[in-house]
Write a protein that holds these residues in place. Structure first.
Motif, PDB file in Angstrom:
ATOM      1  N   GLN A 163       0.825  -1.199   0.000  1.00 57.07           N
ATOM      2  CA  GLN A 163       0.000   0.000   0.000  1.00 57.07           C
ATOM      3  C   GLN A 163       0.869   1.262   0.000  1.00 57.07           C
ATOM      4  OE1 GLN A 163      -3.108  -2.103   2.768  1.00 57.07           O
ATOM      5  NE2 GLN A 163      -3.848  -0.064   2.316  1.00 57.07           N
ATOM      6  N   TYR A 164       1.974   1.236   0.723  1.00 50.90           N
ATOM      7  CA  TYR A 164       2.891   2.373   0.700  1.00 50.90           C
ATOM      8  C   TYR A 164       3.511   2.554  -0.683  1.00 50.90           C
ATOM      9  CZ  TYR A 164       3.044   3.853   5.583  1.00 50.90           C
ATOM     10  OH  TYR A 164       2.738   4.388   6.808  1.00 50.90           O
ATOM     11  N   VAL A 165       3.951   1.465  -1.290  1.00 49.38           N
ATOM     12  CA  VAL A 165       4.582   1.553  -2.615  1.00 49.38           C
ATOM     13  C   VAL A 165       3.595   2.076  -3.648  1.00 49.38           C
ATOM     14  CG1 VAL A 165       5.624   0.210  -4.492  1.00 49.38           C
ATOM     15  CG2 VAL A 165       6.318  -0.199  -2.134  1.00 49.38           C
ATOM     16  N   THR A 166       2.384   1.579  -3.612  1.00 49.95           N
ATOM     17  CA  THR A 166       1.364   2.036  -4.557  1.00 49.95           C
ATOM     18  C   THR A 166       1.072   3.519  -4.360  1.00 49.95           C
ATOM     19  OG1 THR A 166       0.363  -0.155  -4.626  1.00 49.95           O
ATOM     20  CG2 THR A 166      -0.996   1.676  -5.358  1.00 49.95           C
ATOM     21  N   GLY A 167       0.949   3.942  -3.120  1.00 50.89           N
ATOM     22  CA  GLY A 167       0.722   5.357  -2.836  1.00 50.89           C
ATOM     23  C   GLY A 167       1.876   6.212  -3.313  1.00 50.89           C
ATOM     24  N   TYR A 168       3.086   5.739  -3.094  1.00 46.74           N
ATOM     25  CA  TYR A 168       4.276   6.469  -3.531  1.00 46.74           C
ATOM     26  C   TYR A 168       4.285   6.624  -5.050  1.00 46.74           C
ATOM     27  CZ  TYR A 168       9.168   7.396  -4.598  1.00 46.74           C
ATOM     28  OH  TYR A 168      10.320   7.934  -5.102  1.00 46.74           O
ATOM     29  N   GLU A 169       3.997   5.532  -5.755  1.00 50.48           N
ATOM     30  CA  GLU A 169       3.983   5.574  -7.221  1.00 50.48           C
ATOM     31  C   GLU A 169       2.964   6.595  -7.729  1.00 50.48           C
ATOM     32  OE1 GLU A 169       5.894   3.990  -9.527  1.00 50.48           O
ATOM     33  OE2 GLU A 169       7.096   3.205  -7.884  1.00 50.48           O
ATOM     34  N   THR A 170       1.800   6.609  -7.126  1.00 52.83           N
ATOM     35  CA  THR A 170       0.760   7.557  -7.528  1.00 52.83           C
ATOM     36  C   THR A 170       1.212   8.989  -7.295  1.00 52.83           C
ATOM     37  OG1 THR A 170      -0.947   5.929  -7.002  1.00 52.83           O
ATOM     38  CG2 THR A 170      -1.654   8.226  -7.165  1.00 52.83           C
ATOM     39  N   LEU A 171       1.805   9.238  -6.134  1.00 52.11           N
ATOM     40  CA  LEU A 171       2.273  10.588  -5.817  1.00 52.11           C
ATOM     41  C   LEU A 171       3.397  11.023  -6.747  1.00 52.11           C
ATOM     42  CD1 LEU A 171       2.174  10.479  -1.924  1.00 52.11           C
ATOM     43  CD2 LEU A 171       0.602  11.681  -3.453  1.00 52.11           C
ATOM     44  N   VAL A 172       4.299  10.119  -7.074  1.00 51.81           N
ATOM     45  CA  VAL A 172       5.389  10.459  -7.989  1.00 51.81           C
ATOM     46  C   VAL A 172       4.836  10.819  -9.366  1.00 51.81           C
ATOM     47  CG1 VAL A 172       7.370   9.499  -9.254  1.00 51.81           C
ATOM     48  CG2 VAL A 172       7.194   9.183  -6.792  1.00 51.81           C
ATOM     49  N   ARG A 192       9.212  -5.366  -8.771  1.00 49.38           N
ATOM     50  CA  ARG A 192       9.815  -5.616 -10.089  1.00 49.38           C
ATOM     51  C   ARG A 192       9.561  -4.463 -11.052  1.00 49.38           C
ATOM     52  NH1 ARG A 192       8.476 -11.003  -9.023  1.00 49.38           N
ATOM     53  NH2 ARG A 192       6.403 -10.770  -9.903  1.00 49.38           N
ATOM     54  N   SER A 193       8.426  -3.794 -10.917  1.00 50.63           N
ATOM     55  CA  SER A 193       8.077  -2.731 -11.861  1.00 50.63           C
ATOM     56  C   SER A 193       8.819  -1.426 -11.588  1.00 50.63           C
ATOM     57  CB  SER A 193       6.568  -2.461 -11.838  1.00 50.63           C
ATOM     58  OG  SER A 193       6.196  -1.820 -10.629  1.00 50.63           O
ATOM     59  N   ARG A 194       9.423  -1.318 -10.416  1.00 49.48           N
ATOM     60  CA  ARG A 194      10.153  -0.088 -10.088  1.00 49.48           C
ATOM     61  C   ARG A 194      11.372   0.022 -10.974  1.00 49.48           C
ATOM     62  NH1 ARG A 194       9.212   3.840  -7.909  1.00 49.48           N
ATOM     63  NH2 ARG A 194      11.103   4.066  -6.771  1.00 49.48           N
ATOM     64  N   GLN A 195      11.560   1.156 -11.560  1.00 45.50           N
ATOM     65  CA  GLN A 195      12.753   1.392 -12.381  1.00 45.50           C
ATOM     66  C   GLN A 195      13.921   1.641 -11.446  1.00 45.50           C
ATOM     67  OE1 GLN A 195      11.969   4.575 -15.055  1.00 45.50           O
ATOM     68  NE2 GLN A 195      10.561   3.388 -16.310  1.00 45.50           N
TER      69      GLN A 195
END
Length: 97
Positions: A31-40, A88-91
Motif C-alpha cells: 500500500q505504501y509503494v502504490t501510494g508512492y507511485e501515484t504521488l510520484v 519488479r516494476s520499479r525502475q
C-alpha cells in the motif's frame, strides 16, 4: 481483510519488534509503494507544467487521500500479492558516476 491494523500501524509494530504476520507486513508495504507511485506520477505532472493549477490540486488531493488511507484505514491484506510485481516494476534509480 483479516487485520484491524492500518498500514502505518503494521509497519510501526514491525519496526518496534512486535510480531506482525508476514502477509500483513507485505500488504502494508504494498500500500505504501502504490501510494508512492501515484504521488510520484502526479508530482511529475506538476513539474512538467508548474502553471497547471489542476495538476497541483490533483497532487494535493492525492497527498491528503494517501495520508488518510495509510493512517486511518485498515491494511488490505489482498495487497500482499501485489508486492512482488510492484517491486519488479520499479525502475532502478540512476547512480552518479
Amino acid at each position: 481483510m483479516d487485520t484491524d491494523l492500518t498500514p502505518r500501524q503494521a509497519v510501526h509494530a514491525y519496526l518496534g519488534g512486535e510480531p506482525v504476520p508476514p502477509h500483513v507486513l507485505r500488504a502494508a508495504v504494498a500500500q505504501y509503494v502504490t501510494g508512492y507511485e501515484t504521488l510520484v506520477d502526479l508530482a511529475m505532472d506538476v513539474t512538467g507544467d508548474p502553471c497547471d493549477i489542476s495538476a497541483g490540486n490533483d497532487l494535493a488531493a492525492e497527498l491528503l487521500m494517501q495520508q488518510t488511507m495509510l493512517e486511518e484505514f485498515y491494511t488490505l491484506t489482498s495487497a500482499a500479492t501485489a508486492l512482488p510485481d510492484l517491486v519488479r516494476s520499479r525502475q532502478p534509480r540512476r547512480t552518479r558516476a
